[in-house]
Design a protein around this motif. Structure first.
Motif, short mmCIF file in Angstrom:
data_model
loop_
_atom_site.label_atom_id
_atom_site.label_comp_id
_atom_site.label_asym_id
_atom_site.label_seq_id
_atom_site.Cartn_x
_atom_site.Cartn_y
_atom_site.Cartn_z
N ASN A 1 0.94 -1.31 -0.08
CA ASN A 1 -0.04 -0.07 0.12
C ASN A 1 0.93 1.08 0.01
O ASN A 1 2.03 1.15 0.40
N LEU A 2 0.27 2.39 -0.26
CA LEU A 2 0.74 3.52 -0.33
C LEU A 2 0.28 4.66 0.76
O LEU A 2 0.82 5.72 0.80
N THR A 3 -0.22 4.10 1.48
CA THR A 3 -1.21 4.88 2.48
C THR A 3 -0.39 4.61 4.08
O THR A 3 0.10 3.48 4.17
N VAL B 1 -6.22 17.72 8.61
CA VAL B 1 -5.74 18.23 7.30
C VAL B 1 -6.71 19.05 6.48
O VAL B 1 -7.73 19.05 6.88
N GLY B 2 -6.24 19.18 5.33
CA GLY B 2 -7.02 20.03 4.25
C GLY B 2 -6.70 21.36 4.02
O GLY B 2 -5.74 21.99 4.88
N GLN B 3 -7.50 22.10 3.35
CA GLN B 3 -6.85 23.59 2.90
C GLN B 3 -7.24 24.50 4.07
O GLN B 3 -6.37 25.44 4.40
N THR B 4 -8.14 24.20 5.04
CA THR B 4 -8.35 24.96 6.11
C THR B 4 -7.12 24.82 7.44
O THR B 4 -6.51 25.86 7.73
N THR B 5 -6.33 23.86 7.26
CA THR B 5 -5.27 23.34 8.06
C THR B 5 -4.21 24.23 7.35
O THR B 5 -3.24 24.79 8.00
N LEU B 6 -4.17 24.24 6.12
CA LEU B 6 -2.90 25.01 5.47
C LEU B 6 -2.81 26.52 5.72
O LEU B 6 -1.96 26.95 6.04
N HIS C 1 3.76 9.70 2.61
CA HIS C 1 2.81 8.65 1.88
C HIS C 1 1.56 9.41 1.06
O HIS C 1 1.34 9.13 -0.11
N GLU C 2 1.02 10.46 1.46
CA GLU C 2 -0.19 11.17 0.80
C GLU C 2 0.22 12.87 0.59
O GLU C 2 0.86 13.22 1.37
N PRO C 3 -0.16 13.30 -0.63
CA PRO C 3 0.13 14.66 -0.92
C PRO C 3 -0.47 15.67 0.42
O PRO C 3 0.22 16.50 0.61
N GLN C 4 -1.58 15.21 0.88
CA GLN C 4 -2.17 16.12 1.85
C GLN C 4 -1.32 16.08 3.26
O GLN C 4 -1.12 17.09 4.13
N GLU C 5 -0.34 14.87 3.56
CA GLU C 5 0.62 14.96 4.47
C GLU C 5 1.64 15.73 4.17
O GLU C 5 2.14 16.41 5.01
N PHE D 1 9.32 3.21 2.10
CA PHE D 1 9.04 3.87 0.95
C PHE D 1 8.22 4.80 1.10
O PHE D 1 6.83 4.52 1.38
N GLY D 2 8.25 6.02 0.61
CA GLY D 2 7.08 6.91 0.42
C GLY D 2 7.12 7.78 -0.88
O GLY D 2 8.07 7.71 -1.49
N SER D 3 5.97 8.06 -1.30
CA SER D 3 5.81 8.66 -2.73
C SER D 3 5.71 10.02 -2.94
O SER D 3 5.89 10.41 -4.17
N VAL D 4 5.65 10.66 -1.82
CA VAL D 4 5.42 12.22 -1.92
C VAL D 4 6.71 13.07 -1.48
O VAL D 4 6.81 12.85 -0.19
N LYS D 5 7.23 13.72 -1.92
CA LYS D 5 8.46 14.56 -1.66
C LYS D 5 7.94 15.65 -0.67
O LYS D 5 7.03 16.22 -0.95
N VAL D 6 8.71 15.90 0.34
CA VAL D 6 8.50 16.99 1.27
C VAL D 6 9.70 18.01 1.06
O VAL D 6 9.34 19.00 0.73
N ALA D 7 10.95 17.69 1.37
CA ALA D 7 12.07 18.42 1.23
C ALA D 7 13.45 17.46 1.41
O ALA D 7 13.38 16.61 1.88
N ASN D 8 14.31 18.03 1.00
CA ASN D 8 15.67 17.52 0.91
C ASN D 8 16.25 17.73 2.41
O ASN D 8 15.84 18.81 3.11
#
Length: 245
Positions: free
Chosen positions: A61-63, A152-157, A184-188, A214-221
């Motif tokens: 899984n990716l989650t 999570v979500g736009q309100t949190t951002l 794992h997830e874009p929202q994370e 393994f995670g599929s979404v980049k955060v930062a170097n």
């Protein structure tokens, strides 16, 4: 449901061997195959394993896995890292704290602070600090993820964008071979990026097991963080690593 020591041992075995037969687990743990099948049912129901013919394997899984399971994994290392982080936070600071179980451990060590402002989307952080009279806790609105104990979500951002913190604390699901923190997830990943954008210093908490996943979404170097708290050894000298034993 809380995982038993045998459940956790089965997961550890799977991490090392990828898959295993029911009969082998029964022999390994000196229990009946019926008992192991009950363990297998529980782990599969929680998405921590998947059935294969005659046995089970790690899930493809990716989650992210459930909060309780993640809290148990590498808990001693996470506790040591959390304590090291808390010791470095100056009294009176404004601190952003993101998703993940490591943040709850940090909150445990912050509870006795005489002055602190915490900005978070982490439900366990808020719960841990709610009775600390000298700590202001700001909790975001948004979509509540019960399994992950966060919001999570736009309100949190937008919530994070309304502040500027002295220190931003983020975790990650994994670290790649080229030293990129992943989720794992874009929202994370978006949550961690929002914290990085709105804090003057950014500290990463990552125990050594994150280099095995393994995670599929980049955060930062890793080079983009002010400090990296980890028990991982052998990292390049140019990275701002605070090694925790």
């Amino acid at each position: 449901m809380e995982l038993s020591p045998r459940n956790l041992a089965i997961i550890s075995y799977l991490k090392e061997h990828s898959e295993v037969q029911i009969e082998h687990l029964a022999t390994l743990f000196e229990v009946t195959t019926q008992t192991i099948r009950r363990d297998v049912n529980l782990l599969c129901e929680q998405g921590l394993a998947r059935r294969i013919h005659g046995g089970l394997s790690l899930p493809a899984n990716l989650t992210n896995s459930s909060y309780q399971f993640r809290r148990e994994i590498e808990c001693d290392a996470k506790m040591a890292i959390a304590q090291a982080v808390a010791r470095q936070i100056p009294v009176g600071s404004t601190v952003m704290m993101g998703i993940g179980t490591s943040m709850a451990y940090v909150a445990h060590f912050l509870a006795g602070f005489t002055e602190l402002r915490v900005i978070t989307n982490n439900l366990q952080v808020a719960k841990t600090l709610e009775n600390s009279p000298n700590i202001e806790v700001y909790l975001s609105g948004g979509l509540v993820r019960c399994d992950h104990q966060d919001v999570v979500g736009q309100t949190t951002l937008k919530f994070f964008a309304d502040f500027e913190a002295d220190i931003g604390l983020v975790g990650c699901s994994s670290v790649t071979s080229n030293h990129t923190a992943m989720e794992h997830e874009p929202q994370e990943a978006e949550i961690s990026k929002a914290i990085i954008t709105n804090a003057r210093q950014n500290w990463l908490l990552a125990d050594a097991s994150k280099w095995e996943r393994f995670g599929s979404v980049k955060v930062a170097n890793l080079s983009e963080f002010s400090r990296i708290f980890t028990n991982k050894t052998g990292l390049p000298n140019e990275l701002p690593v605070s090694t925790v034993s």
